[in-house]
Design a protein around this motif. Structure first.
Motif, PDB file in Angstrom:
ATOM      1  N   CYS A   1      -4.959  -4.587   0.943  1.00 21.13           N
ATOM      2  CA  CYS A   1      -6.317  -4.074   0.687  1.00 21.13           C
ATOM      3  C   CYS A   1      -6.830  -3.258   1.874  1.00 21.13           C
ATOM      4  N   LEU A   2      -6.633  -3.785   3.073  1.00 17.26           N
ATOM      5  CA  LEU A   2      -7.122  -3.091   4.266  1.00 17.26           C
ATOM      6  C   LEU A   2      -6.343  -1.798   4.515  1.00 17.26           C
TER       7      LEU A   2
ATOM      8  N   ALA B   1       0.827  -1.213   0.000  1.00 14.78           N
ATOM      9  CA  ALA B   1       0.000   0.000   0.000  1.00 14.78           C
ATOM     10  C   ALA B   1       0.860   1.261   0.000  1.00 14.78           C
TER      11      ALA B   1
ATOM     12  N   GLU C   1     -10.022  -6.994  11.938  1.00 20.59           N
ATOM     13  CA  GLU C   1      -9.541  -6.178  10.817  1.00 20.59           C
ATOM     14  C   GLU C   1      -8.209  -5.483  11.118  1.00 20.59           C
TER      15      GLU C   1
ATOM     16  N   ARG D   1      -8.226   9.663   0.045  1.00 18.11           N
ATOM     17  CA  ARG D   1      -8.587   9.514  -1.354  1.00 18.11           C
ATOM     18  C   ARG D   1      -7.519  10.126  -2.235  1.00 18.11           C
TER      19      ARG D   1
ATOM     20  N   ARG E   1      -4.918   0.082   2.208  1.00 24.25           N
ATOM     21  CA  ARG E   1      -5.314   1.076   1.207  1.00 24.25           C
ATOM     22  C   ARG E   1      -6.596   1.787   1.611  1.00 24.25           C
ATOM     23  N   GLU E   2      -7.464   1.100   2.313  1.00 30.86           N
ATOM     24  CA  GLU E   2      -8.707   1.745   2.784  1.00 30.86           C
ATOM     25  C   GLU E   2      -8.442   2.864   3.765  1.00 30.86           C
ATOM     26  N   ARG E   3      -7.293   2.804   4.435  1.00 35.03           N
ATOM     27  CA  ARG E   3      -6.938   3.853   5.409  1.00 35.03           C
ATOM     28  C   ARG E   3      -6.401   5.100   4.738  1.00 35.03           C
TER      29      ARG E   3
END
Length: 235
Positions: free
Chosen positions: A224-225, A30, A208, A232, A227-229
Motif C-alpha cells: 500500500c505504501l 506494487a 512510514e 498516477r 503504491r502511493e509512491r
C-alpha cells in the motif's frame, strides 16, 4: 572525515527459503519483485559503487541480474539456513570480493528505504569519523507498558512498576532497529563481527519508511505504501 579509499559495496542478502512469506524476495509487490525496490534504491544512492546480491537461489539471482544487480558468486547452501547469522553472510561476501572498504548491508525486506536514507547514513559516518551506522525508528510500543502473562493468564509487568513513568508523555523516546540500512568499515567489521557496538551511530528513519516484511500483513502494508509512491496510472 572517514576514509573512503576502496569500494563502497551494497550487499543485498536474499536466500530462497522463507517461512513467514514463501518466496517473498521475488514476490511481486506494487508491480515489482520485492528485491527490486532495494536494488533500485542502492543503484540510485550516490555513495554506492557496487550492488551485489548474495543468494543460493537461482531464481533470485536471475531476477537480481534483470534489475541491474551483480551476482558474482552463488552463496553456499550452508550459509542459507534459517539459523545462519547475517554477519556470516557479510563476511563471506568480503572474502569473495576484495577491495571493499565499506560494507552497506541492505535487506530486501525493507523496500521503503530510499536512496536518500543510504546516502544520509553513509554521510553521517563520514561526518563523525565513525566506523559504523545502522538505521533505527522510534519505537511505537514502549517496554514500560509491556507485560508477561502468567500460567493463569494474569498480567506481569515486564519492567518494575517503580521504573514506569506516570504518563506516556513523560516516557523518554526509545529506538528500535528497523533493518533497513547497516553500514560499517570493512576492516572494523572483520574485527568486531558485528554492526552493533558502542561505536555505532544511529540514523533515524520515519515509521512510514521502516516497514520490515516478516508476515503477510507486513507485505500488504508495504505494498500500500509503495503504491502511493508510484506516478498516477502506475502499477
Amino acid at each position: 572525515m572517514a576514509d573512503r579509499a576502496g569500494t563502497v559495496l551494497a550487499l543485498i542478502p536474499a536466500r530462497g527459503g522463507s517461512k513467514g512469506v514463501p518466496g517473498k524476495n521475488i514476490k511481486e509487490v506494487a508491480g515489482k519483485p520485492l528485491i527490486a525496490w532495494t536494488i533500485e534504491a542502492a543503484r540510485q544512492a550516490r555513495c554506492i559503487d557496487r550492488v551485489v546480491v548474495s543468494s543460493e537461489d537461482a531464481a533470485i539471482l536471475q531476477v537480481a541480474r534483470a534489475w541491474g544487480a551483480e551476482t558474482p558468486y552463488e552463496r553456499p547452501a550452508e550459509l542459507a539456513r534459517d539459523e545462519t547469522p547475517s554477519i556470516d553472510v557479510v563476511l563471506h561476501a568480503l572474502q569473495q570480493l576484495p577491495g571493499v572498504a565499506w560494507m552497506v548491508l541492505l535487506q530486501p525486506t525493507s523496500p521503503l528505504r530510499a536512496a536518500e536514507d543510504i546516502d544520509a547514513a553513509f554521510a553521517l559516518c563520514q561526518a563523525k569519523g565513525a566506523p559504523a551506522c545502522v538505521s533505527v525508528t522510534e519505537a511505537g510500543t514502549l517496554p514500560w507498558w509491556m507485560f508477561h502473562l502468567s500460567a493463569d493468564a494474569r498480567l506481569r509487568a515486564f519492567l518494575p512498576q517503580q521504573d514506569r513513568p506516570q504518563r506516556r508523555q513523560d516516557a523518554p523516546p526509545l529506538y528500535a532497529l528497523n533493518g533497513a540500512v547497516y553500514i560499517a568499515r570493512a576492516d572494523w567489521l572483520r574485527r568486531t563481527r558485528s554492526f552493533l557496538t558502542d561505536e555505532t551511530l544511529a540514523y533515524v528513519m520515519p515509521p512510514e519508511r521502516s516497514v520490515d516484511i516478516d508476515t503477510p500483513l507486513d507485505l500488504a502494508v508495504a505494498a500500500c505504501l509503495l503504491r502511493e509512491r508510484l506516478p498516477r496510472g502506475g502499477a
